[in-house]
Each structure stands twice: as C-alpha cells, then as structure tokens.
Enzyme design. Structure first.
Site, PDB file in Angstrom:
ATOM      1  N   ASP A   6      35.006  20.319 -53.141  1.00  0.00           N
ATOM      2  CA  ASP A   6      34.789  19.328 -52.084  1.00  0.00           C
ATOM      3  C   ASP A   6      35.386  18.019 -52.576  1.00  0.00           C
ATOM      4  O   ASP A   6      35.687  17.859 -53.758  1.00  0.00           O
ATOM      5  CB  ASP A   6      33.278  19.165 -51.826  1.00  0.00           C
ATOM      6  CG  ASP A   6      32.992  18.089 -50.782  1.00  0.00           C
ATOM      7  OD1 ASP A   6      33.692  18.058 -49.753  1.00  0.00           O
ATOM      8  OD2 ASP A   6      32.089  17.257 -50.990  1.00  0.00           O
ATOM      9  N   SER A   7      35.505  17.061 -51.666  1.00  0.00           N
ATOM     10  CA  SER A   7      35.996  15.742 -52.057  1.00  0.00           C
ATOM     11  C   SER A   7      34.972  15.002 -52.912  1.00  0.00           C
ATOM     12  O   SER A   7      35.298  13.996 -53.530  1.00  0.00           O
ATOM     13  CB  SER A   7      36.292  14.932 -50.798  1.00  0.00           C
ATOM     14  OG  SER A   7      35.121  14.870 -50.004  1.00  0.00           O
ATOM     15  N   TYR A  38      38.217  12.061 -48.687  1.00  0.00           N
ATOM     16  CA  TYR A  38      39.409  12.725 -48.155  1.00  0.00           C
ATOM     17  C   TYR A  38      39.553  12.437 -46.652  1.00  0.00           C
ATOM     18  O   TYR A  38      40.643  12.489 -46.104  1.00  0.00           O
ATOM     19  CB  TYR A  38      39.301  14.249 -48.326  1.00  0.00           C
ATOM     20  CG  TYR A  38      39.548  14.787 -49.724  1.00  0.00           C
ATOM     21  CD1 TYR A  38      39.633  13.960 -50.845  1.00  0.00           C
ATOM     22  CD2 TYR A  38      39.715  16.158 -49.917  1.00  0.00           C
ATOM     23  CE1 TYR A  38      39.851  14.483 -52.109  1.00  0.00           C
ATOM     24  CE2 TYR A  38      39.938  16.690 -51.187  1.00  0.00           C
ATOM     25  CZ  TYR A  38      40.005  15.847 -52.276  1.00  0.00           C
ATOM     26  OH  TYR A  38      40.220  16.371 -53.526  1.00  0.00           O
ATOM     27  N   GLY A  39      38.406  12.148 -46.022  1.00  0.00           N
ATOM     28  CA  GLY A  39      38.371  12.033 -44.557  1.00  0.00           C
ATOM     29  C   GLY A  39      39.258  10.951 -43.979  1.00  0.00           C
ATOM     30  O   GLY A  39      39.571  10.964 -42.803  1.00  0.00           O
ATOM     31  N   CYS A  69      34.772  21.311 -48.144  1.00  0.00           N
ATOM     32  CA  CYS A  69      35.061  20.048 -47.472  1.00  0.00           C
ATOM     33  C   CYS A  69      35.741  20.315 -46.129  1.00  0.00           C
ATOM     34  O   CYS A  69      36.809  20.938 -46.081  1.00  0.00           O
ATOM     35  CB  CYS A  69      35.990  19.242 -48.379  1.00  0.00           C
ATOM     36  SG  CYS A  69      36.536  17.692 -47.694  1.00  0.00           S
ATOM     37  N   ASN A  70      35.145  19.849 -45.059  1.00  0.00           N
ATOM     38  CA  ASN A  70      35.752  20.047 -43.733  1.00  0.00           C
ATOM     39  C   ASN A  70      37.101  19.362 -43.611  1.00  0.00           C
ATOM     40  O   ASN A  70      38.020  19.892 -42.998  1.00  0.00           O
ATOM     41  CB  ASN A  70      34.829  19.486 -42.653  1.00  0.00           C
ATOM     42  CG  ASN A  70      33.815  20.493 -42.173  1.00  0.00           C
ATOM     43  OD1 ASN A  70      34.039  21.173 -41.187  1.00  0.00           O
ATOM     44  ND2 ASN A  70      32.709  20.597 -42.887  1.00  0.00           N
ATOM     45  N   GLU A 152      25.588   8.669 -48.328  1.00  0.00           N
ATOM     46  CA  GLU A 152      25.742   8.405 -49.763  1.00  0.00           C
ATOM     47  C   GLU A 152      24.877   7.237 -50.221  1.00  0.00           C
ATOM     48  O   GLU A 152      24.461   7.178 -51.370  1.00  0.00           O
ATOM     49  CB  GLU A 152      27.217   8.228 -50.115  1.00  0.00           C
ATOM     50  CG  GLU A 152      27.892   9.578 -49.966  1.00  0.00           C
ATOM     51  CD  GLU A 152      29.341   9.626 -50.374  1.00  0.00           C
ATOM     52  OE1 GLU A 152      29.925   8.578 -50.659  1.00  0.00           O
ATOM     53  OE2 GLU A 152      29.875  10.746 -50.382  1.00  0.00           O
ATOM     54  N   CYS A 184      31.170  18.317 -41.037  1.00  0.00           N
ATOM     55  CA  CYS A 184      31.318  17.510 -42.248  1.00  0.00           C
ATOM     56  C   CYS A 184      30.192  17.876 -43.212  1.00  0.00           C
ATOM     57  O   CYS A 184      29.059  18.114 -42.781  1.00  0.00           O
ATOM     58  CB  CYS A 184      31.251  16.021 -41.887  1.00  0.00           C
ATOM     59  SG  CYS A 184      31.267  14.934 -43.332  1.00  0.00           S
ATOM     60  N   THR A 185      30.538  17.893 -44.481  1.00  0.00           N
ATOM     61  CA  THR A 185      29.569  18.282 -45.516  1.00  0.00           C
ATOM     62  C   THR A 185      28.275  17.467 -45.487  1.00  0.00           C
ATOM     63  O   THR A 185      27.214  17.968 -45.825  1.00  0.00           O
ATOM     64  CB  THR A 185      30.196  18.053 -46.901  1.00  0.00           C
ATOM     65  OG1 THR A 185      30.819  16.758 -46.919  1.00  0.00           O
ATOM     66  CG2 THR A 185      31.202  19.119 -47.227  1.00  0.00           C
ATOM     67  N   HIS A 186      28.403  16.186 -45.115  1.00  0.00           N
ATOM     68  CA  HIS A 186      27.242  15.296 -45.234  1.00  0.00           C
ATOM     69  C   HIS A 186      26.256  15.397 -44.063  1.00  0.00           C
ATOM     70  O   HIS A 186      25.114  14.980 -44.184  1.00  0.00           O
ATOM     71  CB  HIS A 186      27.710  13.842 -45.330  1.00  0.00           C
ATOM     72  CG  HIS A 186      28.408  13.508 -46.611  1.00  0.00           C
ATOM     73  ND1 HIS A 186      29.517  14.191 -47.064  1.00  0.00           N
ATOM     74  CD2 HIS A 186      28.155  12.561 -47.538  1.00  0.00           C
ATOM     75  CE1 HIS A 186      29.916  13.665 -48.205  1.00  0.00           C
ATOM     76  NE2 HIS A 186      29.109  12.680 -48.527  1.00  0.00           N
TER      77      HIS A 186
HETATM   78  N1  DGL Z   1      33.607  16.223 -47.595  1.00  0.00           N
HETATM   79  C1  DGL Z   1      34.141  15.488 -46.475  1.00  0.00           C
HETATM   80  C2  DGL Z   1      34.114  16.386 -45.229  1.00  0.00           C
HETATM   81  O1  DGL Z   1      33.383  17.350 -45.131  1.00  0.00           O
HETATM   82  C3  DGL Z   1      33.389  14.198 -46.234  1.00  0.00           C
HETATM   83  C4  DGL Z   1      33.662  13.132 -47.284  1.00  0.00           C
HETATM   84  C5  DGL Z   1      35.110  12.703 -47.328  1.00  0.00           C
HETATM   85  O2  DGL Z   1      35.597  12.093 -46.364  1.00  0.00           O
HETATM   86  O3  DGL Z   1      35.760  13.010 -48.315  1.00  0.00           O
HETATM   87  O4  DGL Z   1      34.857  16.131 -44.321  1.00  0.00           O
END
Ligand code: DGL
Length: 266
Positions: A6-7, A38-39, A69-70, A152, A184-186
């Site tokens: 994941d990011s 990454y988003g 990570c999406n 976060e 999204c993961t969060h």
């Molecule tokens: N892990 C990213 C996602 O699921 C969220 C955090 C990021 O933007 O890196 O899209």
C-alpha cells in the site's frame, strides 16, 4: 508468503482482513510511507512505485501479491500484471464482483456510488469495470481527498469529519444510490459515519473484506499453489518511513501494537 503493498498504513485494513480470513498464511507487508500519498500522483509515477514495491516483496519471499491500495490498483494492476508472472490481486475486482451480486444490482438500473482518492476517481476504473459487468448500472463517483488525512489524524468521530463526509456524500445521496463502494484503504475506518450519512439501507462495500474472501476462494481452488506458500511464523510489516501517525493508525486498525520495520523498499 503473501505480499501486500500500500502507499502507507491504510492498506493494513486489507492485511487485517486477510489475517482474519487466512490465519495460517504468512504475510509480508510493505507500506510506502516515504512516498505517500499515491492518491494525488500521476498514473506513471504510481505505476513505477507499484513495480518497485512488487520487486521488493518478491525479494522478501512473496509468491502472491495483493495491491491493497485503491489508487495503485486503479492505474497499475494491468500494467504490473504484464511485467510479473506471479498472481496479482487487487481491491477493485472483488469489490466490483460484490456490487454485482447484491440483490438490488441484479435488477436493471442499479444506482451505485463510488468514493475514493483523486487518482482512483480520475482513473474511471470503477465505472468501467461495473459497466462491463452490468451495462445498465448508473454509477456516480465522488473524489474525497480530505478523508485520508482526517483518518491519519485520528479524527474518526470529529465534528469536522462528519461535516466533510456530509459534503462529499450529499451529491450521492441526492442521486439515491443503493450501494456505495468504499474505494480507498482508509474509508473502512469511517464506516460508522458514512453509513448513517448515506442512508441505513444503502449497502456499503468494503474492498478489504471482499478481497480477503476472494483470496481464500482462490487458495482453496488452487491447492497445489497454496501448498507452496509459507505458513506459520510472524507476519512482517515493512514501511519506507516510520512516523508517529503511522504507528497510531496501524494500532487503530489492528487493535494492538504493531512493529513497523523500516526498509527503504527499493
Ligand atoms: N492507499 C490509498 C488508497 O487506497 C490512500 C492513501 C493515498 O492516497 O496514498 O487509495
């Protein structure tokens, strides 16, 4: 070993779901905290980072990769599948499969909401994949760039978070969506705020649970491959930077302290 990347630490929602669904398998995780988020990055950059993360996980012994990570999955899954020969899973395909199996979606003209980072929503991957599965579905996407930093910061119950969720979800609510994909993961950490806001009858699709269930089915159906995966032993959680916020978020996801091991990853 099952390699997950994941990011950052948000992908631990996926690792946690895999841990629960497949407790016998050993996991190696890489959270690219040094280069997160990454988003908000371009597809080319995310593809490069994804390739590097997979190379690192392979070096650490991974025989199967999960893109947790999406944002990475939305622009890099197809790209990395061309470069690597090991099985690569992502969070998007299982979520789409789940959407399509909902009773409401079996009827024509399902109305589906998708929320995610800017990279995920701009990629158009969810509407594309859902439309491939059900031509008549109406899909409404909404980027929600402020939700990752709020999670976060640990503002999971804050008034400000509720206000921002209300603002992001209002257009989808007006469209009367019947299912909402947490792309999204969060976002699973905000499910308790999202569900009442979007409506209690709206089905919420959490990619992490869907992916874990799909992975389980895959390993049951591919027993020879599954036998070759390492079992037992401690899971390892590598991150390319260790920050207090990451340590806190990881603890929040797992409900226990987790050792984050620094590794630059490339
Ligand atoms: N892990 C990213 C996602 O699921 C969220 C955090 C990021 O933007 O890196 O899209």
């Amino acid at each position: 070993m099952i390699g997950i990347f994941d990011s950052g630490v948000g992908g631990m929602t996926v690792a946690h779901a895999i841990e629960k669904a497949l407790p016998e398998y050993r996991l190696v995780y890489f959270g690219d905290l040094a280069r997160t988020p990454y988003g908000s990055k371009s597809p080319e950059t995310i593809q490069k980072y994804s390739r590097q993360n997979i190379e690192f996980l392979i070096k650490m012994g991974a025989k199967l990769i999960v893109i947790a990570c999406n944002s990475a999955a939305s622009v890099a899954t197809e790209h990395v599948r061309e470069s690597f020969s090991l099985p690569i899973f992502d969070v998007i395909e299982p979520a789409v499969k789940r959407v399509m199996s909902l009773p409401i979606c079996l009827k024509k003209k399902a109305r589906i909401g998708v929320i995610g980072t800017r990279a995920t929503i701009n990629s158009g991957i969810y509407p594309k994949k859902i439309a491939e599965a059900c031509e008549e579905a109406r899909i409404f996407s909404q980027e929600c760039p402020l939700l990752v930093p709020l999670v976060e910061e640990g503002w999971l119950q804050a008034r400000e978070t509720k206000m921002i969720i209300r603002r992001y979800l209002s257009p989808l609510k007006r469209k009367q969506v019947t299912a909402l994909v947490l792309g999204c993961t969060h976002y699973p950490l905000l499910k308790n705020l999202i569900q009442p806001r979007i409506g209690k009858n709206v089905s919420i699709i959490d990619s992490s649970e869907e992916l874990a269930a799909n992975l389980r089915t895959y390993l049951l159906n591919n027993s020879e491959f599954a036998e070759g995966l390492e079992k037992g032993g401690e899971h390892t959680y590598f991150v390319s930077d260790v920050t207090d916020a990451a340590v806190r978020t990881a603890k929040r996801i797992f409900g226990r302290d987790l050792e984050l091991i620094y590794h630059k990853g490339i």
